[in-house]
Design a protein around this motif. Structure first.
Motif, mmCIF file in Angstrom:
data_model
loop_
_atom_site.group_PDB
_atom_site.id
_atom_site.type_symbol
_atom_site.label_atom_id
_atom_site.label_comp_id
_atom_site.label_asym_id
_atom_site.label_seq_id
_atom_site.Cartn_x
_atom_site.Cartn_y
_atom_site.Cartn_z
ATOM 1 N N GLY A 65 4.654 -15.632 -0.408
ATOM 2 C CA GLY A 65 6.189 -16.136 -0.417
ATOM 3 C C GLY A 65 5.986 -16.705 0.803
ATOM 4 N N ALA A 66 5.191 -16.859 2.103
ATOM 5 C CA ALA A 66 4.920 -17.393 2.839
ATOM 6 C C ALA A 66 3.097 -17.237 3.610
ATOM 7 N N CYS A 67 2.744 -17.427 5.003
ATOM 8 C CA CYS A 67 1.571 -17.748 4.979
ATOM 9 C C CYS A 67 1.324 -15.984 6.057
ATOM 10 N N PHE A 68 0.373 -15.995 6.338
ATOM 11 C CA PHE A 68 0.767 -14.550 7.491
ATOM 12 C C PHE A 68 1.912 -14.636 9.083
ATOM 13 N N CYS A 69 1.896 -16.335 9.469
ATOM 14 C CA CYS A 69 1.984 -16.511 10.263
ATOM 15 C C CYS A 69 3.656 -16.844 10.408
ATOM 16 N N CYS A 70 4.425 -16.862 9.203
ATOM 17 C CA CYS A 70 5.649 -16.838 9.070
ATOM 18 C C CYS A 70 6.427 -15.364 8.240
ATOM 19 N N HIS A 71 5.660 -14.788 7.804
ATOM 20 C CA HIS A 71 5.898 -13.482 7.485
ATOM 21 C C HIS A 71 4.761 -12.153 8.590
ATOM 22 N N PHE A 72 4.312 -12.623 9.096
ATOM 23 C CA PHE A 72 3.837 -11.724 10.315
ATOM 24 C C PHE A 72 4.468 -10.515 9.636
ATOM 25 N N ASN A 73 5.502 -9.703 9.857
ATOM 26 C CA ASN A 73 5.511 -8.390 10.065
ATOM 27 C C ASN A 73 4.937 -7.841 8.490
ATOM 28 N N ALA A 74 5.728 -8.928 7.560
ATOM 29 C CA ALA A 74 4.567 -8.604 6.137
ATOM 30 C C ALA A 74 3.900 -8.393 6.102
ATOM 31 N N LEU A 75 3.028 -8.928 7.117
ATOM 32 C CA LEU A 75 0.904 -8.641 7.306
ATOM 33 C C LEU A 75 1.175 -7.200 7.519
ATOM 34 N N MET A 76 1.632 -7.098 8.551
ATOM 35 C CA MET A 76 1.688 -5.823 9.428
ATOM 36 C C MET A 76 2.185 -4.094 8.526
ATOM 37 N N GLU A 77 3.146 -4.786 7.343
ATOM 38 C CA GLU A 77 3.765 -3.566 7.159
ATOM 39 C C GLU A 77 2.608 -3.193 5.454
ATOM 40 N N THR A 78 2.523 -4.756 5.173
ATOM 41 C CA THR A 78 0.760 -4.650 3.540
ATOM 42 C C THR A 78 0.041 -3.642 4.295
ATOM 43 N N ILE A 79 -1.157 -4.015 5.703
ATOM 44 C CA ILE A 79 -2.055 -2.975 6.368
ATOM 45 C C ILE A 79 -0.980 -1.593 6.197
ATOM 46 N N GLU A 80 -0.214 -1.852 6.789
ATOM 47 C CA GLU A 80 0.183 -0.032 6.451
ATOM 48 C C GLU A 80 0.395 0.589 5.604
ATOM 49 N N GLU A 81 0.574 -0.011 4.443
ATOM 50 C CA GLU A 81 1.051 0.915 3.447
ATOM 51 C C GLU A 81 -0.534 0.794 2.756
ATOM 52 N N LEU A 82 -1.615 -0.203 3.419
ATOM 53 C CA LEU A 82 -3.140 0.237 2.671
ATOM 54 C C LEU A 82 -3.622 1.294 3.316
ATOM 55 N N GLY A 83 -3.234 1.596 4.362
ATOM 56 C CA GLY A 83 -2.954 3.187 4.994
ATOM 57 C C GLY A 83 -2.512 4.112 4.556
ATOM 58 N N SER A 84 -1.640 3.935 3.816
ATOM 59 C CA SER A 84 -0.533 5.059 3.579
ATOM 60 C C SER A 84 -1.226 6.576 3.053
ATOM 61 N N LYS A 85 -2.292 6.663 2.108
ATOM 62 C CA LYS A 85 -2.965 7.318 2.157
ATOM 63 C C LYS A 85 -4.494 7.533 2.545
ATOM 64 N N SER A 86 -4.701 6.149 3.031
ATOM 65 C CA SER A 86 -6.133 7.344 4.300
ATOM 66 C C SER A 86 -5.990 5.386 4.972
ATOM 67 N N LYS A 87 -6.738 5.773 6.107
ATOM 68 C CA LYS A 87 -6.857 5.361 7.127
ATOM 69 C C LYS A 87 -7.967 3.976 7.309
ATOM 70 N N PRO A 88 -7.710 2.892 7.177
ATOM 71 C CA PRO A 88 -8.496 1.946 7.180
ATOM 72 C C PRO A 88 -10.096 1.750 7.835
ATOM 73 N N ASP A 89 -11.306 1.319 7.883
ATOM 74 C CA ASP A 89 -11.445 1.615 9.001
ATOM 75 C C ASP A 89 -11.706 -0.368 9.614
ATOM 76 N N VAL A 90 -11.767 -0.981 8.116
ATOM 77 C CA VAL A 90 -12.146 -2.587 8.740
ATOM 78 C C VAL A 90 -10.547 -2.492 7.630
ATOM 79 N N ILE A 91 -9.960 -3.746 8.268
ATOM 80 C CA ILE A 91 -9.003 -5.085 7.596
ATOM 81 C C ILE A 91 -9.839 -6.326 6.985
ATOM 82 N N LEU A 92 -9.596 -6.874 6.123
ATOM 83 C CA LEU A 92 -10.425 -8.434 5.640
ATOM 84 C C LEU A 92 -9.259 -8.852 5.466
#
Length: 368
Positions: A65-92
């Protein structure tokens, strides 16, 4: 110190090879026993890159829906969701290929607002040879206006590392020329020669990315009017369809036919391709074909090696033309390909538009 996530963002213009690079990086870190999350980004849903990476067994989140810069909060929420089961060591993270100013609007906000959770690694930007050479040499006929070329230049200006990618497609002389142009235009920025497809130069990339230091600090002096107008020159299309036939057909040939016919259509209309991708998915099989400029060859970047009677296709097109014309051309080609296979075509969803003006959630004008 508590567990910190390595944050690695890989930028570059549309068609530079970001997705292939991130896929290779993800495999490398996973082979080291690390938990890896990948975040893709697009102006709309139905992204070929997301489906291709997930098909490789990777944990992928998508900010649409928009770039990372315009959807910064969505970026951080997506990273959090990726770590819901096991916290990532690396985010690409793979930003939209038409975006720039990412140091000020993504990396600096993470440094300031989430410093305890992340370590920032070098920001690498891939140079797209097909358009980069012409733009850095200030040649006419690059296919894009000076405003669109401005974005590609700004992307490399803020990089900690510039990658001359696709060296498997280039002669030694061509690679030397590109390296010289980068040194001339962006003096002092490290340059590596790589092929995301073959892995050549990849060890050097990994070694560079593992460095610690004050990376992600090149805050741009940027004109947002030029940036917005350059981005808005591109027609943006994501389309999802299903083809069904009573007789089996080659999935890979279909993908190449779609790309080849679209290339011919764009050339006939005199509009330049920034990037064109299509993925075919069915029952665990998938293949990907792409085109990075009007002058390049259509490529089967991931072969499925299978025949099917039914397939889901996703087409992503980024072309310097009107979105309505882009929709008409893509629809016509899909209909032609379905007719040639005596197949039924079901168009499930199509979005086409020009990107709006970037309005970052945060922008820090000075590095921390």
């Amino acid at each position: 110190m508590s567990h910190q996530i390595k944050f690695i963002m890989v930028g570059g213009f549309l068609g530079a090879g970001k997705t292939t690079t991130l896929g290779r990086l993800a495999k490398y870190y996973a082979d080291q026993g690390l938990n890896v999350g990948v975040v893709t980004n697009d102006q709309a849903a139905d992204l070929v890159d997301t489906n291709a990476l997930r098909s490789q067994g990777l944990h992928v989140g998508e900010v649409a829906g928009a770039c990372f810069c315009c959807h910064f909060n969505a970026l951080m929420e997506t990273i959090e969701e990726l770590g819901s089961k096991s916290k990532p060591d690396v985010i690409l993270a793979e930003p939209v290929g038409s975006c720039t100013d990412l140091v000020a609007t993504v990396i600096q906000p993470i440094k300031r607002l989430f410093d305890a959770e992340f370590t920032i690694h070098p920001y690498a930007v891939l140079m797209k040879p097909s358009h980069g050479r012409k733009i850095l040499k200030n040649e006419t006929g690059s296919g894009f206006s000076p405003k669109a070329a401005y974005i590609l230049r700004k992307q490399m200006e803020e990089a900690d590392l510039i990658l001359v990618n696709r060296i498997d497609e280039l002669t030694t002389e061509e690679v030397d020329e590109l390296t010289g142009l980068i040194d001339e235009n962006f003096p002092g920025t490290p340059v590596l020669r790589t092929s995301a497809l073959t892995g050549e130069g990849f060890e050097g990339l990994v070694e560079f990315l593992e460095q610690e230091g004050d990376f992600g600090s090149k805050v741009l002096d940027i004109d947002y009017d030029i940036y917005a107008e350059g981005e808005a020159e591109l027609g943006w299309l994501n389309s999802s369809v299903r083809l069904t036939s009573e007789t089996s057909f080659s999935l890979d040939q279909l993908l190449l036919d779609v790309i080849t016919q679209l290339q011919a259509s764009f050339k006939e209309q005199g509009v330049e391709t920034a990037h064109l991708k299509t993925i075919g998915l069915w029952e665990g099989f998938f293949g990907v074909a792409n085109l990075v400029s009007n002058d390049s060859e259509p490529k089967l970047s991931l072969a499925s090696d299978c025949t099917v009677n039914e397939v889901d296709l996703i087409v992503n097109a980024r072309v310097a033309c009107d979105p309505e014309s882009l929709t008409e051309q893509v629809t016509q080609v899909l209909q032609n390909c379905a007719k040639a296979l005596n197949a039924n075509l079901e168009i499930r969803q199509t979005q086409s538009f020009r990107p709006g003006r970037p309005v970052p959630t945060h922008r820090y004008a000075a590095p921390q």
